[in-house]
Design an enzyme around this catalytic site. Structure first.
Site, PDB file in Angstrom:
ATOM      1  N   CYS A   1      51.598  52.556  47.155  1.00  0.00           N
ATOM      2  CA  CYS A   1      51.295  51.335  47.916  1.00  0.00           C
ATOM      3  C   CYS A   1      52.494  50.411  47.766  1.00  0.00           C
ATOM      4  O   CYS A   1      53.413  50.694  46.996  1.00  0.00           O
ATOM      5  CB  CYS A   1      50.036  50.657  47.381  1.00  0.00           C
ATOM      6  SG  CYS A   1      49.432  49.325  48.467  1.00  0.00           S
TER       7      CYS A   1
ATOM      8  N   CYS B   1      50.555  44.936  51.276  1.00  0.00           N
ATOM      9  CA  CYS B   1      50.595  46.392  51.084  1.00  0.00           C
ATOM     10  C   CYS B   1      51.519  47.116  52.047  1.00  0.00           C
ATOM     11  O   CYS B   1      51.470  48.342  52.168  1.00  0.00           O
ATOM     12  CB  CYS B   1      49.180  46.956  51.208  1.00  0.00           C
ATOM     13  SG  CYS B   1      48.042  46.206  50.037  1.00  0.00           S
TER      14      CYS B   1
ATOM     15  N   LYS C   1      38.245  52.096  50.433  1.00  0.00           N
ATOM     16  CA  LYS C   1      38.613  51.018  49.512  1.00  0.00           C
ATOM     17  C   LYS C   1      38.196  49.691  50.120  1.00  0.00           C
ATOM     18  O   LYS C   1      38.603  49.355  51.232  1.00  0.00           O
ATOM     19  CB  LYS C   1      40.122  51.044  49.276  1.00  0.00           C
ATOM     20  CG  LYS C   1      40.619  49.921  48.393  1.00  0.00           C
ATOM     21  CD  LYS C   1      42.062  50.151  48.022  1.00  0.00           C
ATOM     22  CE  LYS C   1      42.645  48.970  47.275  1.00  0.00           C
ATOM     23  NZ  LYS C   1      44.075  49.190  46.970  1.00  0.00           N
TER      24      LYS C   1
ATOM     25  N   ARG D   1      45.432  42.241  39.833  1.00  0.00           N
ATOM     26  CA  ARG D   1      46.505  41.514  40.523  1.00  0.00           C
ATOM     27  C   ARG D   1      47.247  40.593  39.562  1.00  0.00           C
ATOM     28  O   ARG D   1      48.436  40.333  39.742  1.00  0.00           O
ATOM     29  CB  ARG D   1      45.948  40.767  41.734  1.00  0.00           C
ATOM     30  CG  ARG D   1      45.498  41.752  42.806  1.00  0.00           C
ATOM     31  CD  ARG D   1      44.924  41.086  44.044  1.00  0.00           C
ATOM     32  NE  ARG D   1      44.304  42.091  44.907  1.00  0.00           N
ATOM     33  CZ  ARG D   1      43.529  41.805  45.939  1.00  0.00           C
ATOM     34  NH1 ARG D   1      43.279  40.540  46.249  1.00  0.00           N
ATOM     35  NH2 ARG D   1      43.010  42.772  46.666  1.00  0.00           N
TER      36      ARG D   1
ATOM     37  N   ARG E   1      43.560  40.657  52.177  1.00  0.00           N
ATOM     38  CA  ARG E   1      43.683  42.064  52.573  1.00  0.00           C
ATOM     39  C   ARG E   1      42.539  42.482  53.520  1.00  0.00           C
ATOM     40  O   ARG E   1      42.244  43.656  53.671  1.00  0.00           O
ATOM     41  CB  ARG E   1      43.666  42.956  51.337  1.00  0.00           C
ATOM     42  CG  ARG E   1      44.659  42.594  50.243  1.00  0.00           C
ATOM     43  CD  ARG E   1      45.231  43.829  49.567  1.00  0.00           C
ATOM     44  NE  ARG E   1      45.802  43.617  48.253  1.00  0.00           N
ATOM     45  CZ  ARG E   1      46.930  42.980  47.987  1.00  0.00           C
ATOM     46  NH1 ARG E   1      47.629  42.412  48.967  1.00  0.00           N
ATOM     47  NH2 ARG E   1      47.374  42.866  46.745  1.00  0.00           N
TER      48      ARG E   1
ATOM     49  N   LYS F   1      36.333  53.051  45.984  1.00  0.00           N
ATOM     50  CA  LYS F   1      36.795  51.980  45.094  1.00  0.00           C
ATOM     51  C   LYS F   1      36.353  50.629  45.608  1.00  0.00           C
ATOM     52  O   LYS F   1      36.546  50.381  46.799  1.00  0.00           O
ATOM     53  CB  LYS F   1      38.323  52.050  45.038  1.00  0.00           C
ATOM     54  CG  LYS F   1      38.967  50.958  44.241  1.00  0.00           C
ATOM     55  CD  LYS F   1      40.453  51.091  44.331  1.00  0.00           C
ATOM     56  CE  LYS F   1      41.084  49.886  43.673  1.00  0.00           C
ATOM     57  NZ  LYS F   1      42.491  49.822  43.904  1.00  0.00           N
TER      58      LYS F   1
ATOM     59  N   SER G   1      39.447  46.958  37.645  1.00  0.00           N
ATOM     60  CA  SER G   1      39.779  45.962  36.626  1.00  0.00           C
ATOM     61  C   SER G   1      38.687  44.914  36.410  1.00  0.00           C
ATOM     62  O   SER G   1      38.389  44.547  35.279  1.00  0.00           O
ATOM     63  CB  SER G   1      41.098  45.286  36.992  1.00  0.00           C
ATOM     64  OG  SER G   1      41.029  44.687  38.274  1.00  0.00           O
TER      65      SER G   1
ATOM     66  N   TYR H   1      39.741  52.142  32.899  1.00  0.00           N
ATOM     67  CA  TYR H   1      40.517  51.580  31.781  1.00  0.00           C
ATOM     68  C   TYR H   1      39.803  51.833  30.455  1.00  0.00           C
ATOM     69  O   TYR H   1      40.380  51.631  29.403  1.00  0.00           O
ATOM     70  CB  TYR H   1      40.745  50.074  32.012  1.00  0.00           C
ATOM     71  CG  TYR H   1      41.420  49.814  33.337  1.00  0.00           C
ATOM     72  CD1 TYR H   1      42.788  50.053  33.494  1.00  0.00           C
ATOM     73  CD2 TYR H   1      40.697  49.395  34.458  1.00  0.00           C
ATOM     74  CE1 TYR H   1      43.411  49.866  34.720  1.00  0.00           C
ATOM     75  CE2 TYR H   1      41.308  49.207  35.686  1.00  0.00           C
ATOM     76  CZ  TYR H   1      42.669  49.443  35.804  1.00  0.00           C
ATOM     77  OH  TYR H   1      43.279  49.269  37.023  1.00  0.00           O
TER      78      TYR H   1
END
Ligand code: PBG
Length: 324
Positions: free
Chosen positions: A121, A131, A196, A206, A218, A249, A275, A314
């Site tokens: 990306c 992007c 997404k 971010r 976005r 996602k 995240s 994560y």
């Protein structure tokens, strides 16, 4: 006195019984660990909104990949933080000096038996944080496609085992497939971020890579969180364009979408436990409000139960320890 004839509780009577009838098995084999690599030499810089996650120097990244491997994690996904951002995200396509390309070579030289994926990306590499190429404050789809192919080929050349385009440009999978094939990388698989959503759950990410858009949002390329039928259409196009694996996602607010994709397509399906989902768990756990281990394993199991074959998370290192 009324006595029930059916007693589902019978099969919950002991841990042995519960183990025997358990329908979903979460395994370390399901995990993909996303990592951030920075041009800076400083070993690691913590990311405040993502406790336990770091911006890693290349040297430190190599160490961390070794550790992930020793925990049995089969794959990592790399995100790059370049020294210089510009309007077209040049660093992301730079064979010699690009942060991802240098990181890939370092990891591949020193670690074997680890699948290394790259996020393809531009938002981490552009000074405007969008992007792709901007024309009249709008991400120009077709101008971005050539650059996406160029970036993916450059990643493959530096050693990427799998490329994962995340920009939600129309035609991105076909453009990247053509680029890879023309450059001799017909064996490199594409894991497409097919579905997404334009999600507030990306907030901490971010911060981590300083990729928040400088203007606008976005919403003109990522999907509306209210839509599910459209997800099938997005996935359909990516399958036709040659995606090898699909991704949904974020994960938690979209378990229904994971389920419908799993039912419709035979391709391996990934889900990204993003995240913001991670940050919420960490924040609550640090306050003592939830049991971190129990809630993390419950979340990951629920994503798998919904239909994901792989989970980008994560929590990967902790989960691997807990599962081991
Ligand atoms: C785009 C990209 C994003 C994430 C992964 N790839 C951010 C975005 O679309 O703004 C988010 C991951 C996360 O929140 O954990 N390169």
């Amino acid at each position: 006195m009324f006595k029930p004839y059916f007693r589902p509780r019978r099969l919950r009577g002991s841990e042995e019984l519960r183990r025997m009838v358990r329908e979903t098995q979460l395994s370390v084999d399901d995990l993909i660990y996303p990592m951030f690599v920075t041009f800076e030499d400083k070993d690691k810089t913590s990311i405040p909104s993502m406790p336990g996650q770091f911006q890693l120097s290349i040297e430190q990244l190599v160490k961390e990949v070794h550790e992930a491997k020793s925990l049995g994690i089969p794959a990592v996904l790399l995100f790059g933080i370049p020294a210089k951002k510009d309007d077209v995200g040049s660093d992301s396509c730079d064979d010699d000096h690009g942060i991802i390309q240098r990181a890939l070579r370092a990891v591949k030289e020193s670690v074997s038996g680890m699948l290394v994926m790259t996020d393809v990306c531009f938002c981490e590499y552009t000074d405007h944080g969008h992007c792709g190429v901007i024309k009249n404050e709008y991400v120009d789809n077709d101008a971005t496609l050539d650059l996406l192919a160029k970036q993916a080929v450059s990643h493959a050349r530096a050693g990427a085992d799998v490329v994962a385009p995340s920009g939600m440009m129309d035609g991105m999978v076909a453009a990247i497939r053509t680029g890879l094939d023309e450059a001799g990388f017909e064996a490199t698989p594409i894991l497409s971020y097919a579905v997404k959503y334009a999600s507030a759950f990306y907030g901490p990410f971010r911060d981590a890579v300083a990729s928040a858009p400088k203007f606008g949002d976005r919403l003109t390329h990522q999907m509306d969180p209210a839509n599910a039928s459209e997800a099938l259409r997005e996935a359909e196009l990516d399958v036709e364009e040659g995606a090898d694996m699909l991704m949904v996602k974020p994960a938690l607010s979209y378990l229904d979408v994971i389920r419908i994709l799993k039912e419709r397509y035979e391709l391996p399906l990934a889900a990204y436990n993003v995240s913001g989902e991670y940050a919420m768990v960490k924040a609550a756990a640090q306050n003592g409000w939830v049991d971190e281990k129990a809630i993390t394993l419950e979340i990951l199991t629920s994503i798998k139960r919904a239909g994901a074959d792989m989970i980008l998370t994560y929590h990967a290192k902790d989960a691997a320890r807990w599962l081991g």
